[in-house]
Design an enzyme around this catalytic site. Structure first.
Site, PDB file in Angstrom:
ATOM      1  N   GLU A 186      80.410  82.222  72.543  1.00 48.60           N
ATOM      2  CA  GLU A 186      79.253  82.743  73.268  1.00 48.60           C
ATOM      3  C   GLU A 186      79.655  83.657  74.419  1.00 48.60           C
ATOM      4  O   GLU A 186      79.071  83.601  75.499  1.00 48.60           O
ATOM      5  CB  GLU A 186      78.366  81.606  73.772  1.00 48.60           C
ATOM      6  CG  GLU A 186      77.815  80.729  72.661  1.00 48.60           C
ATOM      7  CD  GLU A 186      76.778  79.724  73.145  1.00 48.60           C
ATOM      8  OE1 GLU A 186      76.364  79.820  74.312  1.00 48.60           O
ATOM      9  OE2 GLU A 186      76.390  78.858  72.350  1.00 48.60           O
ATOM     10  N   GLU A 243      77.920  74.387  66.777  1.00 37.87           N
ATOM     11  CA  GLU A 243      77.230  73.400  67.614  1.00 37.87           C
ATOM     12  C   GLU A 243      75.803  73.285  67.097  1.00 37.87           C
ATOM     13  O   GLU A 243      75.184  74.289  66.756  1.00 37.87           O
ATOM     14  CB  GLU A 243      77.146  73.831  69.089  1.00 37.87           C
ATOM     15  CG  GLU A 243      78.444  73.905  69.854  1.00 37.87           C
ATOM     16  CD  GLU A 243      78.245  74.466  71.271  1.00 37.87           C
ATOM     17  OE1 GLU A 243      79.248  74.753  71.913  1.00 37.87           O
ATOM     18  OE2 GLU A 243      77.075  74.617  71.700  1.00 37.87           O
TER      19      GLU A 243
END
Length: 532
Positions: A157, A257
């Site tokens: 990210e 995730e």
């Protein structure tokens, strides 16, 4: 040469039972040709250890270097039906042999991020430096000792919104160089990236990391997704859209995730998303995923809570255990599988996508050392890094073209030859260029006593490297589009930079917070959103 620690680790690991996982096209496979699906979980204490901070490198807890905790946790991981864990920061100098052996005996593989809190690619001031390079390759060399390591994440990210996509060029450079190191060492390990779900960039970022030549494109793709919340469905959660989007992706895709907690916190999760992920609707495209997360912390995503130094199963531990036990994904046999998907075409620069296909250079400590040695002026040892900023600012304001040799721009694809050097080396190199530009004037290497002259040594061994660097810097000084460095394997993006307000000006980025990368602090870590 292996260190004594690594040799001992290998010796203690000689009885390993798990065979390596390998990649073919869009799938993971066991050695016997059976398709591998991840039933995984994020496993690392302290969510603060997963963010970008200015803490020292020893502030995080390496989850694979704590045998006492591994002895408690591995049996619970096995009970959960876990076959893969993800770690976010490991110490390459620590002994991982005991934890890795426990995981191996439990049938558990490892995926690990390469960065650590104080040394990660920072989204708002991205750089790929010699210090990053050393860190990332050290992690690879340490964990490559173990057959139950699947691979690594070069970033997580990093570009997480439409205003920081330039950073992806630096992460992709890290991915490229890690892949080259793995190939050179003869390891059989993959390198990928984990992305968040931002509507403005999710398509372009998936295309960008998969575009170009194999040498610089991702080996697998991790998707951090929290869209299945409470009573949901394939359509409502968007899962059906992602199946359609990634069906022609040519590398494995999985959830790096997942596990929404907005419906009653961690204990409100029933893991219907797990059942969907391993259903026939998804397993043709997705290779499973990793639940966020094992440890219960302030963000309320855990399945195990430690009390009085003892792990306690939470209610949603049993929900995840039940979901894993119920799913039985049907894969394909490797002998019957043919991959016919191609790499993507790199996305054009646009309003939001600003990462050029031309990547930053591979960091070279030798080049930096040569340039430092050749400088006739240097920053004094007594000067703190916090004081470098004033010197950088002064030179860049008065001799801006010189600074293009030490800076880079992931949008224009323009990188100075010394852009990967550490801050002290950059400053000494810049001081030398400034001193020379002012004809070695007596007052051109002083800066209120912070700098001093030294003997310049551009020895024979450095001549070719310095000559090449000089040519690159001359081009960087005048370039308005992606440079033509023949060492780059990627072509520049299509599109006119000026159409999007992109000019060459940012190449002269100044270290206006003293040391730039080294002092950047993230605004914070959101629940389930880690920034490494």
């Amino acid at each position: 040469m292996l260190s004594k620690l690594s040799m001992l680790a290998l010796a203690s690991y000689a009885t390993a039972e798990l065979a390596p996982i390998h990649i073919k096209g869009q799938k993971f496979f066991y050695e016997n040709g059976t398709q591998f699906f991840m039933k995984g979980i994020a496993y690392q204490e302290e969510s603060s250890a997963k963010g970008q901070t200015n803490d020292d490198s020893d502030k995080y807890k390496d989850p694979l270097a704590q045998p006492d905790l591994c002895k408690k946790d591995v049996p619970l991981l096995k009970e959960l039906g876990i076959n893969t864990i993800r770690t976010y920061a490991v110490n390459p100098n620590a002994d991982h042999s005991e934890c890795m052996k426990l995981l191996d005996e439990a049938g558990i593989y490892v995926l690990s991020d390469l960065s650590q809190p104080a040394l990660s690619i920072v989204r708002d001031d991205p750089q790929w430096t010699v210090d990053h390079y050393k860190r990332y390759m050290a992690v690879v060399d340490e964990l490559a000792n173990y057959s139950n390591v699947i691979g690594f994440f070069a970033g997580n990210e990093v570009s997480d919104a439409n205003n920081n996509t330039e950073a992806s060029a630096y992460v992709k450079a890290a991915l490229r160089d890690t892949k080259a190191h793995i190939k050179d060492k003869g390891y059989k390990l993959g390198v990928g990236y984990a992305t968040n779900d931002h509507p403005d960039i999710r398509d372009d970022i998936a295309t960008y990391f998969n575009c170009g030549e194999d040498e610089e494109a991702t080996d697998f793709w991790g998707y951090n997704i929290y869209s299945w919340c409470g009573d949901s469905s394939m359509e409502k959660s968007g899962y059906s859209d992602w199946v359609d989007f990634y069906k022609n992706y040519n590398v494995p895709v999985f959830f790096a995730e997942y596990g929404c907690n907005t419906q009653g916190g961690a204990e409100g999760r029933d893991f219907e998303d797990t059942r969907a992920l391993f259903s026939d609707e998804m397993t043709g495209v997705f290779s499973g995923g990793l639940v966020y997360m094992y440890h219960q912390e302030d963000n309320d995503y855990g399945v195990v809570e430690y009390k009085n130094n003892k792990p306690q199963r939470m209610d949603n531990f049993y929900e995840l255990k039940k979901a894993h036990a119920e799913v039985d994904p049907k894969g394909v046999d490797e002998d019957d599988y043919d991959q016919d998907h191609e790499r993507e075409e790199c996305p054009d620069l646009s309003q939001y996508w600003r990462a050029n296909a031309r990547l930053p250079p591979t960091p070279s400590q030798d080049l930096c050392d040569c340039a430092v040695a050749a400088s006739g002026c240097e920053v004094k040892a007594k000067v703190d890094k916090e004081d470098y900023g004033d010197i950088f600012d002064f030179i860049c304001e008065n001799e801006g073209d010189l600074c293009k040799a030490i800076n880079g721009n992931g949008t224009t694809g323009i990188y100075g030859a010394y852009s990967a050097c550490d801050s002290k080396s950059k400053l000494t190199i810049l001081l030398g260029m400034y001193y020379e530009a002012l004809d070695n004037a007596a007052d051109a290497c002083d800066f209120d006593g912070k700098a001093s002259t030294k003997d310049a040594d551009d020895g024979e061994d450095c001549a070719d490297a310095l000559a090449s660097a000089s040519k690159i810097n001359a081009e960087a000084a005048t370039a308005t589009g992606a440079m033509s460095d023949p060492t780059s394997t990627g072509d520049s993006n299509g599109g006119d930079n000026e159409d999007f307000g992109i000019t060459n000006a940012p190449i002269a980025r100044v270290f206006n917070s003293a040391v730039g990368l080294y002092m950047v602090v993230a605004a914070g870590v959101g629940a389930g959103v880690v920034l490494l």
